[in-house]
Design a protein around this motif. Sequence first.
Motif, PDB file in Angstrom:
ATOM      1  N   LYS A 183      67.826  58.090  48.875  1.00 51.34           N
ATOM      2  CA  LYS A 183      67.037  56.893  48.590  1.00 51.34           C
ATOM      3  C   LYS A 183      65.971  56.678  49.661  1.00 51.34           C
ATOM      4  CE  LYS A 183      67.478  51.934  47.643  1.00 51.34           C
ATOM      5  NZ  LYS A 183      68.403  50.772  47.606  1.00 51.34           N
ATOM      6  N   VAL A 184      66.314  56.956  50.921  1.00 46.36           N
ATOM      7  CA  VAL A 184      65.370  56.764  52.025  1.00 46.36           C
ATOM      8  C   VAL A 184      64.341  57.886  52.079  1.00 46.36           C
ATOM      9  CG1 VAL A 184      65.132  56.732  54.542  1.00 46.36           C
ATOM     10  CG2 VAL A 184      66.924  55.373  53.444  1.00 46.36           C
ATOM     11  N   THR A 185      64.790  59.140  52.031  1.00 43.11           N
ATOM     12  CA  THR A 185      63.906  60.281  52.294  1.00 43.11           C
ATOM     13  C   THR A 185      63.338  60.941  51.042  1.00 43.11           C
ATOM     14  OG1 THR A 185      65.669  61.945  52.269  1.00 43.11           O
ATOM     15  CG2 THR A 185      65.267  60.788  54.355  1.00 43.11           C
ATOM     16  N   GLY A 186      63.991  60.707  49.897  1.00 40.62           N
ATOM     17  CA  GLY A 186      63.577  61.395  48.681  1.00 40.62           C
ATOM     18  C   GLY A 186      64.194  62.773  48.531  1.00 40.62           C
ATOM     19  N   LEU A 187      64.993  63.194  49.513  1.00 42.84           N
ATOM     20  CA  LEU A 187      65.646  64.503  49.489  1.00 42.84           C
ATOM     21  C   LEU A 187      67.136  64.341  49.732  1.00 42.84           C
ATOM     22  CD1 LEU A 187      63.176  66.541  51.750  1.00 42.84           C
ATOM     23  CD2 LEU A 187      63.369  66.711  49.259  1.00 42.84           C
ATOM     24  N   SER A 188      67.923  65.283  49.222  1.00 45.27           N
ATOM     25  CA  SER A 188      69.337  65.315  49.583  1.00 45.27           C
ATOM     26  C   SER A 188      69.447  65.757  51.038  1.00 45.27           C
ATOM     27  CB  SER A 188      70.094  66.293  48.687  1.00 45.27           C
ATOM     28  OG  SER A 188      69.704  67.625  48.984  1.00 45.27           O
ATOM     29  N   PRO A 189      70.565  65.471  51.713  1.00 43.64           N
ATOM     30  CA  PRO A 189      70.700  65.916  53.108  1.00 43.64           C
ATOM     31  C   PRO A 189      70.525  67.421  53.273  1.00 43.64           C
ATOM     32  CG  PRO A 189      72.400  64.313  52.577  1.00 43.64           C
ATOM     33  CD  PRO A 189      71.707  64.635  51.291  1.00 43.64           C
ATOM     34  N   ILE A 190      71.080  68.220  52.363  1.00 41.48           N
ATOM     35  CA  ILE A 190      70.976  69.676  52.503  1.00 41.48           C
ATOM     36  C   ILE A 190      69.542  70.137  52.287  1.00 41.48           C
ATOM     37  CG2 ILE A 190      71.631  70.118  50.105  1.00 41.48           C
ATOM     38  CD1 ILE A 190      72.366  72.319  53.207  1.00 41.48           C
ATOM     39  N   ASP A 191      68.838  69.545  51.316  1.00 40.58           N
ATOM     40  CA  ASP A 191      67.436  69.924  51.095  1.00 40.58           C
ATOM     41  C   ASP A 191      66.568  69.515  52.282  1.00 40.58           C
ATOM     42  OD1 ASP A 191      67.955  71.103  48.675  1.00 40.58           O
ATOM     43  OD2 ASP A 191      67.410  69.351  47.478  1.00 40.58           O
ATOM     44  N   PHE A 192      66.873  68.362  52.871  1.00 38.44           N
ATOM     45  CA  PHE A 192      66.141  67.917  54.061  1.00 38.44           C
ATOM     46  C   PHE A 192      66.354  68.907  55.204  1.00 38.44           C
ATOM     47  CE2 PHE A 192      65.663  65.743  58.068  1.00 38.44           C
ATOM     48  CZ  PHE A 192      64.564  64.920  57.900  1.00 38.44           C
ATOM     49  N   LEU A 193      67.603  69.331  55.397  1.00 39.87           N
ATOM     50  CA  LEU A 193      67.925  70.261  56.482  1.00 39.87           C
ATOM     51  C   LEU A 193      67.245  71.611  56.270  1.00 39.87           C
ATOM     52  CD1 LEU A 193      69.497  70.848  59.071  1.00 39.87           C
ATOM     53  CD2 LEU A 193      71.470  71.462  57.646  1.00 39.87           C
ATOM     54  N   ILE A 194      67.244  72.089  55.037  1.00 39.61           N
ATOM     55  CA  ILE A 194      66.580  73.364  54.739  1.00 39.61           C
ATOM     56  C   ILE A 194      65.084  73.261  55.033  1.00 39.61           C
ATOM     57  CG2 ILE A 194      65.882  74.895  52.852  1.00 39.61           C
ATOM     58  CD1 ILE A 194      68.688  74.393  51.641  1.00 39.61           C
ATOM     59  N   LYS A 195      64.459  72.179  54.581  1.00 37.67           N
ATOM     60  CA  LYS A 195      63.023  71.981  54.832  1.00 37.67           C
ATOM     61  C   LYS A 195      62.750  71.907  56.335  1.00 37.67           C
ATOM     62  CE  LYS A 195      59.192  68.925  53.471  1.00 37.67           C
ATOM     63  NZ  LYS A 195      58.800  68.375  54.775  1.00 37.67           N
ATOM     64  N   LEU A 196      63.604  71.184  57.059  1.00 43.55           N
ATOM     65  CA  LEU A 196      63.449  71.071  58.507  1.00 43.55           C
ATOM     66  C   LEU A 196      63.555  72.440  59.173  1.00 43.55           C
ATOM     67  CD1 LEU A 196      63.317  69.389  61.145  1.00 43.55           C
ATOM     68  CD2 LEU A 196      65.803  69.109  60.958  1.00 43.55           C
ATOM     69  N   ARG A 197      64.541  73.224  58.768  1.00 38.82           N
ATOM     70  CA  ARG A 197      64.719  74.551  59.362  1.00 38.82           C
ATOM     71  C   ARG A 197      63.539  75.470  59.062  1.00 38.82           C
ATOM     72  NH1 ARG A 197      71.214  75.289  57.961  1.00 38.82           N
ATOM     73  NH2 ARG A 197      71.983  74.382  59.923  1.00 38.82           N
ATOM     74  N   VAL A 198      63.017  75.388  57.852  1.00 41.97           N
ATOM     75  CA  VAL A 198      61.849  76.212  57.507  1.00 41.97           C
ATOM     76  C   VAL A 198      60.646  75.795  58.351  1.00 41.97           C
ATOM     77  CG1 VAL A 198      60.170  76.706  55.688  1.00 41.97           C
ATOM     78  CG2 VAL A 198      62.621  76.833  55.196  1.00 41.97           C
ATOM     79  N   GLU A 199      60.464  74.491  58.551  1.00 46.23           N
ATOM     80  CA  GLU A 199      59.364  74.024  59.407  1.00 46.23           C
ATOM     81  C   GLU A 199      59.528  74.544  60.835  1.00 46.23           C
ATOM     82  OE1 GLU A 199      59.711  69.832  58.913  1.00 46.23           O
ATOM     83  OE2 GLU A 199      58.573  69.788  57.029  1.00 46.23           O
ATOM     84  N   LYS A 200      60.761  74.556  61.326  1.00 47.96           N
ATOM     85  CA  LYS A 200      61.015  75.100  62.663  1.00 47.96           C
ATOM     86  C   LYS A 200      60.751  76.604  62.689  1.00 47.96           C
ATOM     87  CE  LYS A 200      62.349  71.200  64.481  1.00 47.96           C
ATOM     88  NZ  LYS A 200      61.543  70.529  65.536  1.00 47.96           N
ATOM     89  N   ALA A 201      61.093  77.284  61.598  1.00 44.38           N
ATOM     90  CA  ALA A 201      60.851  78.726  61.514  1.00 44.38           C
ATOM     91  C   ALA A 201      59.359  79.027  61.590  1.00 44.38           C
ATOM     92  CB  ALA A 201      61.435  79.281  60.216  1.00 44.38           C
ATOM     93  N   VAL A 202      58.555  78.215  60.923  1.00 38.62           N
ATOM     94  CA  VAL A 202      57.101  78.387  60.984  1.00 38.62           C
ATOM     95  C   VAL A 202      56.630  78.296  62.432  1.00 38.62           C
ATOM     96  CG1 VAL A 202      54.894  77.306  60.406  1.00 38.62           C
ATOM     97  CG2 VAL A 202      56.633  77.611  58.635  1.00 38.62           C
ATOM     98  N   GLY A 203      57.137  77.304  63.161  1.00 40.03           N
ATOM     99  CA  GLY A 203      56.764  77.152  64.563  1.00 40.03           C
ATOM    100  C   GLY A 203      57.183  78.339  65.410  1.00 40.03           C
TER     101      GLY A 203
END
Length: 298
Positions: free
Chosen positions: A229-249
């Motif tokens: 409700k807050v983020t628009g993503l499930s916790p697992i989808d949020f974590l995957i997106k976060l990890r991919v963003e870190k991978a880009v860095g």
Amino acid sequence: MNKLYYIKENGIHKLHYDFGESKCELFILLNQRVEPLHVHNFDELAVVFGGSAIHVIDEQKYPVVRGDVFVIRGKHRHTFEELDNLNIANIIFRRDYFETLEKEFADLPGFKALFIDEPRYRINQQFKSKLHLNSGQLQEIMNLLNGIRDEQANILPGYNEAKERIFEFLIIKLCRDFSKKQTANTMSLLRVSKAIDYMENNYEKRITNCLLARMTDMSESNFRYCFKKVTGLSPIDFLIKLRVEKAVGVMETTPSINVTETAMKIGFDDSAYFSKKFKQIVGISPMIFLKKQRAKVE
């Protein structure tokens, strides 16, 4: 020359402020006039102490009234419409100063929710998680704002440092008020913000819904519901997106790394699954992304 001025680039109004040695400045606007839709070269803390209006931000519209407090990040286009004797105090602050404050107040309850996550997820929350002060709380904040105003007006030795100290105490006071606010929306944001903070600082570790739910004092099902409700993503989808963003860095700074090493470094056990998710989010495979990064340094 006026330190606060508009420029227009590619049809977009940009409001600039030349801070000089100052890190923050206070503007008290009585009977606020209509401004063009604009972005800033600074971030802004707004305190409504009279009247009302419709706040237009990122093409969304929200009513604001006396007692409302909210943060406006400079990259978001905004203005006010339907102004009805709107009196507003704006503290504008440099982004590098905010980065310092973010580190200084990292453990202050309410800081991340009020200053980072509420603006970030405002559309999902429909502005329902903003801070609203009662009359007593608003008067305490106005007293601090008057202290900043006096320092700006008198320009005594050390006035910039005095402004910053008052502003920082004001932040502490607002975060305390936000943490005490017991509406369903603000409680959800505070708890989800705590989970997001943990994920952002421990993304390479094994993180489960069960762990995050315990951390936020919620049942697992309620945690998943509130998080989405807050983020628009499930916790697992949020974590995957976060990890991919870190991978880009990681790949941008270390193009010699390979895909498997990158996957392991940011918390994926399976490099094939990492490659699949990376392509879904970034649009190209991590192998192609790495080749492009290596070409830049050759």
